[in-house]
Motif scaffolding. Structure first.
Motif, mmCIF file in Angstrom:
data_model
loop_
_atom_site.group_PDB
_atom_site.id
_atom_site.type_symbol
_atom_site.label_atom_id
_atom_site.label_comp_id
_atom_site.label_asym_id
_atom_site.label_seq_id
_atom_site.Cartn_x
_atom_site.Cartn_y
_atom_site.Cartn_z
ATOM 1 N N UNK A 239 0.800 -1.220 0.000
ATOM 2 C CA UNK A 239 0.000 0.000 0.000
ATOM 3 C C UNK A 239 0.837 1.276 0.000
ATOM 4 N N UNK A 240 2.132 1.159 0.284
ATOM 5 C CA UNK A 240 2.966 2.341 0.342
ATOM 6 C C UNK A 240 2.706 3.190 1.574
ATOM 7 N N UNK A 241 3.231 4.397 1.566
ATOM 8 C CA UNK A 241 3.115 5.297 2.716
ATOM 9 C C UNK A 241 1.795 6.058 2.679
ATOM 10 N N UNK A 242 1.096 6.047 3.836
ATOM 11 C CA UNK A 242 -0.162 6.796 3.981
ATOM 12 C C UNK A 242 -0.161 7.507 5.333
ATOM 13 N N UNK B 22 -7.916 4.494 6.533
ATOM 14 C CA UNK B 22 -7.953 3.032 6.651
ATOM 15 C C UNK B 22 -7.743 2.366 5.291
ATOM 16 N N UNK B 23 -6.957 1.305 5.284
ATOM 17 C CA UNK B 23 -6.622 0.616 4.040
ATOM 18 C C UNK B 23 -7.078 -0.836 4.111
ATOM 19 N N UNK B 24 -8.237 -1.160 3.536
ATOM 20 C CA UNK B 24 -8.649 -2.562 3.422
ATOM 21 C C UNK B 24 -7.937 -3.208 2.237
ATOM 22 N N UNK B 25 -8.244 -4.458 1.997
ATOM 23 C CA UNK B 25 -7.567 -5.209 0.932
ATOM 24 C C UNK B 25 -7.831 -4.645 -0.466
ATOM 25 N N UNK B 26 -8.896 -3.865 -0.609
ATOM 26 C CA UNK B 26 -9.239 -3.308 -1.913
ATOM 27 C C UNK B 26 -8.490 -2.017 -2.228
ATOM 28 N N UNK B 27 -7.703 -1.494 -1.287
ATOM 29 C CA UNK B 27 -6.959 -0.257 -1.519
ATOM 30 C C UNK B 27 -5.930 -0.469 -2.632
ATOM 31 N N UNK B 28 -5.636 0.567 -3.418
ATOM 32 C CA UNK B 28 -4.717 0.417 -4.558
ATOM 33 C C UNK B 28 -3.262 0.263 -4.114
ATOM 34 N N UNK C 90 10.693 1.674 5.754
ATOM 35 C CA UNK C 90 9.897 0.599 6.351
ATOM 36 C C UNK C 90 9.420 0.981 7.741
ATOM 37 N N UNK C 91 10.242 1.724 8.501
ATOM 38 C CA UNK C 91 9.867 2.093 9.867
ATOM 39 C C UNK C 91 9.494 3.567 10.020
ATOM 40 N N UNK C 92 9.896 4.411 9.088
ATOM 41 C CA UNK C 92 9.621 5.843 9.213
ATOM 42 C C UNK C 92 8.301 6.264 8.580
ATOM 43 N N UNK C 93 7.838 5.498 7.629
ATOM 44 C CA UNK C 93 6.531 5.771 7.023
ATOM 45 C C UNK C 93 5.583 4.661 7.447
ATOM 46 N N UNK C 94 4.315 4.890 7.308
ATOM 47 C CA UNK C 94 3.384 3.884 7.788
ATOM 48 C C UNK C 94 2.087 3.900 7.023
ATOM 49 N N UNK C 95 1.221 2.989 7.410
ATOM 50 C CA UNK C 95 -0.105 2.913 6.828
ATOM 51 C C UNK C 95 -1.046 2.238 7.812
ATOM 52 N N UNK C 96 -2.290 2.645 7.779
ATOM 53 C CA UNK C 96 -3.301 2.145 8.703
ATOM 54 C C UNK C 96 -4.087 1.032 8.006
ATOM 55 N N UNK C 97 -3.552 -0.169 8.096
ATOM 56 C CA UNK C 97 -4.113 -1.309 7.371
ATOM 57 C C UNK C 97 -5.154 -2.021 8.229
ATOM 58 N N UNK C 98 -6.281 -2.348 7.622
ATOM 59 C CA UNK C 98 -7.413 -2.972 8.317
ATOM 60 C C UNK C 98 -7.630 -4.392 7.778
ATOM 61 N N UNK C 99 -7.775 -5.395 8.663
ATOM 62 C CA UNK C 99 -7.978 -6.786 8.221
ATOM 63 C C UNK C 99 -9.434 -7.079 7.865
ATOM 64 N N UNK C 100 -9.964 -6.324 6.937
ATOM 65 C CA UNK C 100 -11.381 -6.422 6.614
ATOM 66 C C UNK C 100 -11.771 -7.823 6.148
ATOM 67 N N UNK C 101 -10.973 -8.411 5.267
ATOM 68 C CA UNK C 101 -11.324 -9.720 4.709
ATOM 69 C C UNK C 101 -11.332 -10.807 5.776
ATOM 70 N N UNK C 102 -10.347 -10.787 6.683
ATOM 71 C CA UNK C 102 -10.290 -11.800 7.743
ATOM 72 C C UNK C 102 -11.508 -11.685 8.660
ATOM 73 N N UNK C 103 -11.872 -10.461 9.029
ATOM 74 C CA UNK C 103 -13.028 -10.261 9.906
ATOM 75 C C UNK C 103 -14.319 -10.701 9.221
ATOM 76 N N UNK D 170 1.693 5.406 11.259
ATOM 77 C CA UNK D 170 0.850 4.315 11.727
ATOM 78 C C UNK D 170 1.579 2.989 11.642
ATOM 79 N N UNK D 171 1.391 2.161 12.666
ATOM 80 C CA UNK D 171 1.953 0.809 12.692
ATOM 81 C C UNK D 171 0.821 -0.196 12.575
ATOM 82 N N UNK D 172 0.866 -0.978 11.539
ATOM 83 C CA UNK D 172 -0.113 -2.049 11.341
ATOM 84 C C UNK D 172 0.538 -3.337 11.828
ATOM 85 N N UNK D 173 0.229 -3.699 13.050
ATOM 86 C CA UNK D 173 0.910 -4.768 13.770
ATOM 87 C C UNK D 173 -0.017 -5.977 13.907
#
Length: 305
Positions: A125-128, A133-139, A271-284, A203-206
């Protein structure tokens, strides 16, 4: 179930192998370094190790005959050193060409796996920094990691034409007690010099390693498509470091400047200085339940005996 794995001796792979063996599965680990992998995994019952060259599938393809599941976790570590031209080539090759070799190997089998789980990363998803929020459908991003992840995932997709169910797992920052990103962060805190890395706003998507393993085991039985392997509650770096300090009863006061990491790691610092808010939409949506959805509980389980 009979399951073959690449990358089975790494930080997440070795815990997955242990879980599968605990469940009574039969596991084959394909490895480039037999001695090192045996030291990491030992010699338990129901585990078989096979040395292989991922770029020469004809030498090991027949060993996959009769295995019902294939889990592909192979890949050069991303943030272990500067991204020189040689390092970038190996990062890409160790993911894309290894996956292509596995698909080629599978295509020659008379009894093919029922399911393949193939790795990817939230670097897709790159840096956001804005925190959308970034679900699996995000570009995908058009930077180095984004392009590697796209090629990595594309290399796995041909197994679907072979009648094999495919689940691609985009992994975030995996937290566990014996390595990974958390292992690198612990030492400064233990010496009372811990603090936020960079601005602290990224953001850290952990995900807790046990939840990552549980998700993969879940996908062995059901589900296809793209799955973000991240906890449902990502946090910003400043909150992560503050929570870590609280659990360790250590201060979080000495920030690591962005420039210091850039000087040390170069482009890899992103990898550690930029981040993205990734959401596990598909798993949920698939009905997967996270055991550790909140950071404090996850860190407490990892760090407090």
């Amino acid at each position: 179930m009979r399951i073959a794995i690449t990358g089975g001796s790494g930080f997440i792979g070795r815990r997955l192998v242990a879980r599968l063996l605990e469940q009574g599965d039969h596991v084959l680990v394909l490895t480039r370094n037999l001695e090192q992998t045996r030291k990491v995994l030992g010699d338990p019952a129901n585990l078989k190790l096979l040395q292989y060259d991922p770029y020469q599938p004809q030498t090991w393809a027949t060993a996959l005959e009769g295995y019902e599941g294939l889990i592909n976790l192979a890949g050069e570590p991303l943030a272990s050193s500067r991204w020189t031209k040689t390092k970038k080539k190996e990062i890409r090759r160790s993911r894309v060409e290894t996956t292509q070799a596995l698909v080629q190997a599978i295509s020659t089998l008379s009894q093919k796996p029922q399911v393949m789980i193939s790795g990817s990363a939230v670097g897709y998803y790159g840096s956001h920094p804005e925190g959308d929020p970034l679900p699996e459908t995000a570009p995908p991003a058009q930077d180095f990691l984004g392009e590697v992840c796209q090629a990595w995932e594309a290399a796995a997709r041909p197994v679907q034409d072979l009648g094999i169910r495919l689940a691609i797992v985009r992994t975030g920052i995996v937290l566990g007690p014996d390595g990974g990103a958390l292992g690198q962060m612990l030492a400064p805190f233990q010496f009372f010099i811990g603090g936020t890395i960079g601005s602290g706003k990224q953001w850290l998507s952990w995900i807790h390693r046990e939840d990552w393993v549980s998700l993969v085991c879940f996908l062995l039985k059901q589900g296809s498509g793209i799955f973000n392997a991240t906890a449902p509650n990502p946090v910003q770096m400043e909150e992560f470091c503050r929570t870590l300090g609280q659990i360790l009863a250590r201060p979080s006061w000495l920030p690591v400047p962005e420039l210091a990491l850039e000087l040390l790691l170069g482009e890899a610092a992103q990898v550690v200085l930029t981040g993205q808010k990734v959401i596990p939409q598909a798993a949920l949506q698939a009905g997967f339940t996270f055991q550790y959805p909140q950071l404090k509980e996850a860190l407490r389980q990892i760090l407090i005996p």
